[in-house]
Design a protein around this motif. Structure first.
Motif, PDB file in Angstrom:
ATOM      1  N   ALA A  10       0.815  -1.214   0.000  1.00 38.12           N
ATOM      2  CA  ALA A  10       0.000   0.000   0.000  1.00 38.12           C
ATOM      3  C   ALA A  10       0.846   1.261   0.000  1.00 38.12           C
ATOM      4  CB  ALA A  10      -0.932   0.007   1.214  1.00 38.12           C
ATOM      5  N   THR A  11       2.147   1.118   0.264  1.00 36.49           N
ATOM      6  CA  THR A  11       3.042   2.274   0.303  1.00 36.49           C
ATOM      7  C   THR A  11       4.316   1.973  -0.481  1.00 36.49           C
ATOM      8  OG1 THR A  11       4.247   1.587   2.295  1.00 36.49           O
ATOM      9  CG2 THR A  11       2.185   2.834   2.615  1.00 36.49           C
ATOM     10  N   VAL A  12       5.029   3.036  -0.820  1.00 38.03           N
ATOM     11  CA  VAL A  12       6.300   2.872  -1.534  1.00 38.03           C
ATOM     12  C   VAL A  12       7.288   2.111  -0.661  1.00 38.03           C
ATOM     13  CG1 VAL A  12       8.276   4.081  -2.513  1.00 38.03           C
ATOM     14  CG2 VAL A  12       5.961   4.926  -2.954  1.00 38.03           C
ATOM     15  N   ALA A  13       7.325   2.422   0.628  1.00 38.54           N
ATOM     16  CA  ALA A  13       8.253   1.737   1.540  1.00 38.54           C
ATOM     17  C   ALA A  13       7.982   0.240   1.583  1.00 38.54           C
ATOM     18  CB  ALA A  13       8.142   2.339   2.938  1.00 38.54           C
ATOM     19  N   GLU A  14       6.717  -0.139   1.604  1.00 41.85           N
ATOM     20  CA  GLU A  14       6.360  -1.561   1.608  1.00 41.85           C
ATOM     21  C   GLU A  14       6.779  -2.216   0.292  1.00 41.85           C
ATOM     22  OE1 GLU A  14       2.193  -1.830   2.365  1.00 41.85           O
ATOM     23  OE2 GLU A  14       2.354  -1.181   4.453  1.00 41.85           O
ATOM     24  N   SER A  51       0.090  -1.172  -8.189  1.00 42.62           N
ATOM     25  CA  SER A  51      -1.172  -0.527  -8.551  1.00 42.62           C
ATOM     26  C   SER A  51      -1.969  -0.011  -7.356  1.00 42.62           C
ATOM     27  CB  SER A  51      -2.045  -1.493  -9.359  1.00 42.62           C
ATOM     28  OG  SER A  51      -2.354  -2.654  -8.594  1.00 42.62           O
ATOM     29  N   GLY A  52      -1.656  -0.504  -6.147  1.00 46.21           N
ATOM     30  CA  GLY A  52      -2.419  -0.081  -4.982  1.00 46.21           C
ATOM     31  C   GLY A  52      -1.809   1.067  -4.207  1.00 46.21           C
ATOM     32  N   ILE A  53      -0.738   1.648  -4.727  1.00 49.16           N
ATOM     33  CA  ILE A  53      -0.045   2.727  -4.014  1.00 49.16           C
ATOM     34  C   ILE A  53      -0.630   4.073  -4.457  1.00 49.16           C
ATOM     35  CG2 ILE A  53       2.178   3.771  -3.489  1.00 49.16           C
ATOM     36  CD1 ILE A  53       3.502   1.122  -4.182  1.00 49.16           C
ATOM     37  N   GLU A  54      -1.485   4.647  -3.632  1.00 44.91           N
ATOM     38  CA  GLU A  54      -2.177   5.888  -3.980  1.00 44.91           C
ATOM     39  C   GLU A  54      -1.217   7.037  -4.248  1.00 44.91           C
ATOM     40  OE1 GLU A  54      -5.306   6.571  -4.495  1.00 44.91           O
ATOM     41  OE2 GLU A  54      -6.268   4.699  -3.917  1.00 44.91           O
ATOM     42  N   ASP A  55      -0.136   7.110  -3.486  1.00 43.96           N
ATOM     43  CA  ASP A  55       0.807   8.220  -3.615  1.00 43.96           C
ATOM     44  C   ASP A  55       1.530   8.227  -4.958  1.00 43.96           C
ATOM     45  OD1 ASP A  55       0.124   9.026  -1.102  1.00 43.96           O
ATOM     46  OD2 ASP A  55       1.898   8.199  -0.105  1.00 43.96           O
TER      47      ASP A  55
END
Length: 263
Positions: A10-14, A51-55
């Motif tokens: 869900a995040t770039v870090a993940e 595809s799930g990373i909103e940022d």
């Protein structure tokens, strides 16, 4: 196809953490990677879906006047939302592939893949854009390193592409009908301090700047300024669709058409 795991951070870090696994590979729009997997030309054990990373999605104007496009933004969104700010780039995005491709493929995936006939690399290079990753910022002139080769390190993700806005720009594309890729295409961008010309679909080394045309057009932005300029066929792609000499000829033709559309 074969068995593999899919991770949806869900995040770039993940995503960066997931890409640290053995044989992990990022999946953006999948327009190149999925056919590659079907042909068993790549066999990652883990696909990390971005595809799930909103940022990493969306089009906005930055405080410095540059157009900022998230790496996970699909072509159709760029075509629609960049129109008011950078119509030349919006037009490029609107003519990539077909509706299915435009609604799945992403700018970050296209730039990271650096297909020698892809559209976005020409727009990025001609604009003098900056590729932003999870780790650094890379100037377009330093990013593209040859066919399917870029300055990206293993596990590095394109989070955003930032475009300076030229005074005017145009993308002229000679389409190969079966694939919808450009047989040859040229992006011309006129800035206050000069003109940048980027060519895709022609060279065996991928996207490149045509410096002679840039110098001529920076002195006089007119079709006549290109008279007598040409490129050699050596080093150009030669296949069943056209020889290297033919592609070299098309580069000059497409450049003149792009300039004509702007004058």
């Amino acid at each position: 196809m074969y068995d593999f795991d899919v991770v949806k951070p869900a995040t770039v870090a993940e995503a960066v953490s997931a890409l640290g696994q053995d044989e992990a590979q990022p999946l953006s729009g999948g327009q190149t990677l999925i056919p590659t997997l079907k042909a068993r030309l790549a066999m990652p054990s883990v696909l990390v879906s971005l595809s799930g990373i909103e940022d990493m999605r969306g089009v906005r104007m930055g405080d410095d006047g540059r157009l900022c496009i998230g790496g996970g933004t699909v072509h159709a969104t760029v075509a629609k939302e960049a129109e008011a700010h950078y119509p030349g780039l919006a037009s490029l995005a609107a003519r990539i592939g077909d509706p299915a491709v435009r609604n799945r493929g992403t700018i970050g995936g296209s730039v990271a893949n650096n297909d020698p006939s892809a559209c976005y690399p020409a727009g990025v290079l001609a604009s003098g854009a900056t590729i932003v990753t999870n780790a650094r910022e890379i100037a377009a002139d330093d990013f593209f390193e040859g066919m399917f080769a870029t300055a990206l390190d293993e596990g590095e993700i394109i989070t955003e592409v930032r475009f300076p806005i030229p005074e005017k720009a145009h993308y002229e594309k000679f389409i190969q009908p079966a694939s919808r890729f450009p047989l040859v295409a040229v992006f011309v961008a006129k800035f206050a301090d000069g003109v940048r010309v980027a060519v895709t679909g022609a060279s065996e080394d991928g996207v490149f700047r045509w410096s002679d045309a840039e110098a001529a057009l920076s002195g006089s932005f007119a079709v006549d300024a290109l008279s007598g300029l040409s490129l050699p066929g050596d080093g150009m792609i030669s296949d069943l669709h056209g020889s290297g000499d033919y592609r070299a000829h098309l580069v000059a033709v497409m450049t003149k058409r792009a300039v004509a559309a702007l004058t």
